[in-house]
Design an enzyme around this catalytic site. Structure first.
Site, PDB file in Angstrom:
ATOM      1  N   ASP A 111       0.876  -1.165   0.000  1.00 19.62           N
ATOM      2  CA  ASP A 111       0.000   0.000   0.000  1.00 19.62           C
ATOM      3  C   ASP A 111       0.921   1.226   0.000  1.00 19.62           C
ATOM      4  OD1 ASP A 111      -2.124   1.723   0.032  1.00 19.62           O
ATOM      5  OD2 ASP A 111      -3.243   0.642   1.554  1.00 19.62           O
TER       6      ASP A 111
HETATM    7  C1  NOJ Z   1      -4.019   3.898  -0.021  1.00 21.90           C
HETATM    8  C2  NOJ Z   1      -5.206   3.007   0.117  1.00 21.90           C
HETATM    9  O1  NOJ Z   1      -5.167   2.327   1.363  1.00 21.90           O
HETATM   10  C3  NOJ Z   1      -5.330   1.969  -0.982  1.00 21.90           C
HETATM   11  O2  NOJ Z   1      -6.573   1.343  -0.860  1.00 21.90           O
HETATM   12  C4  NOJ Z   1      -5.162   2.604  -2.341  1.00 21.90           C
HETATM   13  O3  NOJ Z   1      -5.317   1.632  -3.339  1.00 21.90           O
HETATM   14  C5  NOJ Z   1      -3.798   3.256  -2.403  1.00 21.90           C
HETATM   15  N1  NOJ Z   1      -3.712   4.286  -1.391  1.00 21.90           N
HETATM   16  C6  NOJ Z   1      -3.524   3.863  -3.778  1.00 21.90           C
HETATM   17  O4  NOJ Z   1      -4.311   4.957  -3.991  1.00 21.90           O
END
Ligand code: NOJ
Length: 745
Positions: free
Chosen positions: A290
């Site tokens: 993430d």
């Molecule tokens: C953080 C989020 O937790 C995740 O769900 C997302 O896909 C990523 N950022 C990318 O935007």
């Protein structure tokens, strides 16, 4: 000797592996891995590490946006130091980036472009929690297909969806992005979304990413990013199944989560990323972190610095680094120092290249960036009709006293009131990609269009979603007094659910309930339309409104869908994918809980309960009404005994006993009465959504196999245990007929 070009080398490798010769043909998987190896063999360590690096580069999207690639990125791409971008959007822009990779980098390895396409790219569908309320995996699959079509036409190869986290705490804002509280329903929805996005991987599809692996929904207190700590058994039986279902459905990528579980952050967990995912489940795709979740190992107190974090994550089996720049900055040094093995880097690179090959990017790196397709496929009538269909099916009728709904076409005047009645932005919900409020139909617009001047529609905002001003009440009350019925649109703002949007209260924000109370005093019937991304605690509305329709954030067609449902053009048949508590103090409250030594009995003081609340939630999991009524009769099991080789057929007759055609979701739950470990009071094991004409009766059947009764036993095996079980069949998790059967050895 003149150096061979990379593509010539790839060709020779393929030739060597049997292409065009009388050697035995390779299987598609062998051919794929030969192609991957042929590229890998050409790569320097720097180029390998580059493939593991993902950076974000966002530009606005649309025909008027000027395309320009910043110099920093140009240089990184040329040097082969980026394998993927997220947030780079648009056929033209992704073409420009891809052109640099293909024309100016040494090995010409194409980039892969990812984006959060969570419930639509431009045509926004209902939020995933709303979609799950359809209880129709085939509808979810269709929705994912259209979302993929739009995204793929705008240069996107990869969505960071489905979010398959089980959530039992509605304070957690990200409950909106998933399919609710149940592992069985969640698994079906996860698989359906993966199928819908990926299909056969032409340039009309995109690859899926099941996230957030794992346990992210178990955050303490529902506070986003927070500590997770549950038993291995609960983890395996409740939180992991949707991930397994996504992997089994062929998901090509997985996203490692921000949270820790029992002291080990997921993004540094070898047990999660290698032992379970790669070894136990045979996952062949790649894992992306993430956003900076590798870097956050430092904040967790699990890594001393960014270099150490990269060492931990790569060794754990995390293939691609989203935005922490740990790999690109430190992996080479780590390899030199012997702290990271090149073989492990190779393994991650191979997984990423494999997906790039599968997407066809080595054959045609530009196959997703064609401007004509982008113009043709986005925001078409076809996609909007699909969104409308999903929106109608996502709605859940929570109350309908004296059949106040459907609204009568003989009404003279309808008062449309509330802070969400004419909102063009909130129905989009959170994570709405390129969704644009100009494309949204509000409830007011939807109703006006629907009645086409035959009924007078009067509007008052009444109050804002979340402030204390009651200045608008007077006008709202005046309008209500002059109306035959009030459609009162209440709920949350779109930014109250989603990432980092935890709430400590589940009540309606601001003075919305006070507005409802004032309107109630007019004596006019009140039909509440709720828009929200999580269960809300609305006992006052439940006791005082005449009808309540849970509409969620239902996307660009919200107003059309709500008008059709309110007027009965579509008879709502959605069911709650998550329990609605009476108050936040009941949380966590979910249907598949355990018995205790002193299970709830309000008359007995020394039992497990709250002194000041009933034992039950406001609305149970699986609940939802219809404009018609249904009865369930003739519930039968084909046998009282089940063996490993055999199955039991559960049958029940469902009859439409009311005045409208409608759909009922017949639900099968099972309870294992005694186990080597304690078992939930009920677990969903099957459901069927049945369409019945007025007066029609149909027989519904389910088959129970031994494998449906498996769980993580005392010896940590996934198996069933002989003994007595109960089967329940009903219209929701709290109201069901029951019969016993026995699993015999
Ligand atoms: C953080 C989020 O937790 C995740 O769900 C997302 O896909 C990523 N950022 C990318 O935007």
């Amino acid at each position: 000797m003149k150096k061979l070009t990379p593509y010539l080398l790839i060709f020779l490798t393929l030739f060597w592996f049997g292409f065009g010769s009388d050697k035995p043909q390779l299987t598609p998987e062998e051919l794929l891995s030969a192609r991957v190896d042929s590229v890998l063999s050409l790569m320097s360590l720097d180029e390998k590490i580059g493939q593991l690096n993902q950076l974000s580069y966002g530009i606005g999207w649309g025909p008027t946006v000027k395309v320009s690639v910043p110099n920093e990125y140009k240089e990184l791409i040329k040097e082969g130091k980026i394998g993927s971008f997220l947030n780079a959007i648009g056929a033209e822009f992704t073409y420009e980036l891809q052109k640099i990779a293909v024309n100016e980098s040494r090995l010409k390895i194409p980039l892969i472009f990812g984006l959060d396409v969570i419930h639509g790219f431009k045509t926004i569908f209902p939020v995933p929690l709303g979609e799950a309320a359809t209880w129709q995996p085939e509808i979810i699959e269709m929705s994912a297909h259209y979302q993929a079509l739009e995204a793929a036409s705008a240069g996107i190869h990869w969505t960071f969806s489905p979010m398959v986290d089980i959530a039992r705490d509605p304070r957690w804002g990200r409950i909106m992005e998933g399919s609710g509280e149940d592992p069985y329903l969640g698994s079906l929805m996860a698989a359906a979304r993966v199928r819908g996005y990926q299909e056969n991987l032409s340039n009309l599809n995109i690859i899926a990413c099941a996230k957030h692996y794992a346990g992210y929904g178990g955050a303490e207190g529902g506070r986003d990013y927070n500590t997770v700590d549950f038993s291995e058994r609960t983890f395996r039986d409740v939180y992991l199944p949707p991930f397994k279902a996504a992997v089994d459905a062929g998901a090509h990528t997985i996203m490692a989560s921000f949270n820790e579980i029992g002291g080990i952050p997921s993004s540094g967990s070898k047990r999660l990323l290698t032992d379970i995912l790669r070894d136990e489940w045979g996952f062949k795709g790649f894992v992306v972190s993430d956003w900076n979740s590798i870097g956050e190992l430092i904040n967790h107190g699990f890594a001393s610095d960014l270099k150490h974090a990269g060492q931990i994550s790569l060794n754990a089996g995390l293939d691609m680094d989203m935005e922490s720049r740990s790999y690109i900055t430190h992996l080479k040094e780590l390899e030199d120092e012997g702290k990271v093995d090149e073989d492990l880097i190779d393994e991650s690179v191979k997984r990423i290249l494999r997906v790039k090959f599968m997407l066809g990017l080595f054959d045609d790196p530009y196959r997703y960036c064609q401007k004509e397709r982008e113009q043709k496929n986005i925001m078409t009538d076809e996609v909007r009709i699909a969104a409308l269909e999903v929106a109608k099916r996502s709605m859940v009728l929570l109350k309908n006293e004296k059949n106040i709904l459907p609204l009568k076409k003989t009404y003279k005047r309808i008062g449309v009131i509330g802070p969400l009645a004419n909102s063009k932005t909130h129905p989009l919900g959170g994570w709405s990609a390129m969704g644009d409020s100009v494309d949204v139909t509000t409830v007011l617009e939807g109703l006006k269009n629907y009645v086409d001047k035959k009924i007078d529609i009067a509007y008052a905002e009444g109050c804002k979603i979340d402030d204390n001003s009651t200045a608008g009440f007077k006008n709202a009350v005046n309008i209500a007094k002059k109306s035959d019925v009030v459609v009162l649109c209440l709920g949350e703002s779109r930014d109250m659910s989603g990432e980092a949007c935890s709430r400590s209260s589940l009540d309606l924000p601001g003075v919305q309930e006070a507005l409802a109370k004032e309107l109630k005093k007019t004596g006019k019937p009140i039909v509440v339309v709720l828009m929200n991304g999580r269960p809300l605690s609305i006992p006052w509305l439940n006791d005082n409104a005449n009808a309540i329709l849970e509409a969620w954030f239902s996307g660009v067609t919200a107003g059309e869908a709500i008008a059709k449902v309110l007027f009965g053009d579509y008879n709502p048949g959605g069911k709650l994918p998550v329990t609605f508590p009476r108050t936040v103090g009941q949380v966590p409250i979910y249907y598949n809980h355990k018995n205790t030594g002193r299970s709830g009995d309000l008359k007995n003081h020394y039992t497990s309960k709250y002194l000041d609340l009933p034992l039950t939630p406001l609305y149970p999991f699986g609940y939802g009404l219809s404009y018609t009524t249904f009865s369930l009769n003739d519930f039968n099991l084909s046998s009282g005994n089940l063996t490993e080789e055999d199955s039991i057929i559960v049958s029940v007759k469902v009859k439409n006993t009311g005045n409208y055609d409608g759909e009922e979701v017949v639900q099968l739950y099972i309870q294992d009465l005694v186990g080597s470990v304690t078992r939930p009071v009920k677990e969903l094991k099957g459901f069927k959504k049945v369409m019945l004409k007025r007066g029609e009766e149909k027989s519904v059947q389910f088959t129970i196999h031994e494998k449906d009764l498996r769980f993580t036993t005392a010896d940590m095996k996934f198996k069933s245990e002989p003994g007595k079980f109960k089967a329940f069949v009903g219209a929701n998790s709290a109201d069901a007929l029951e019969k016993e059967f026995e699993l015999v050895e």
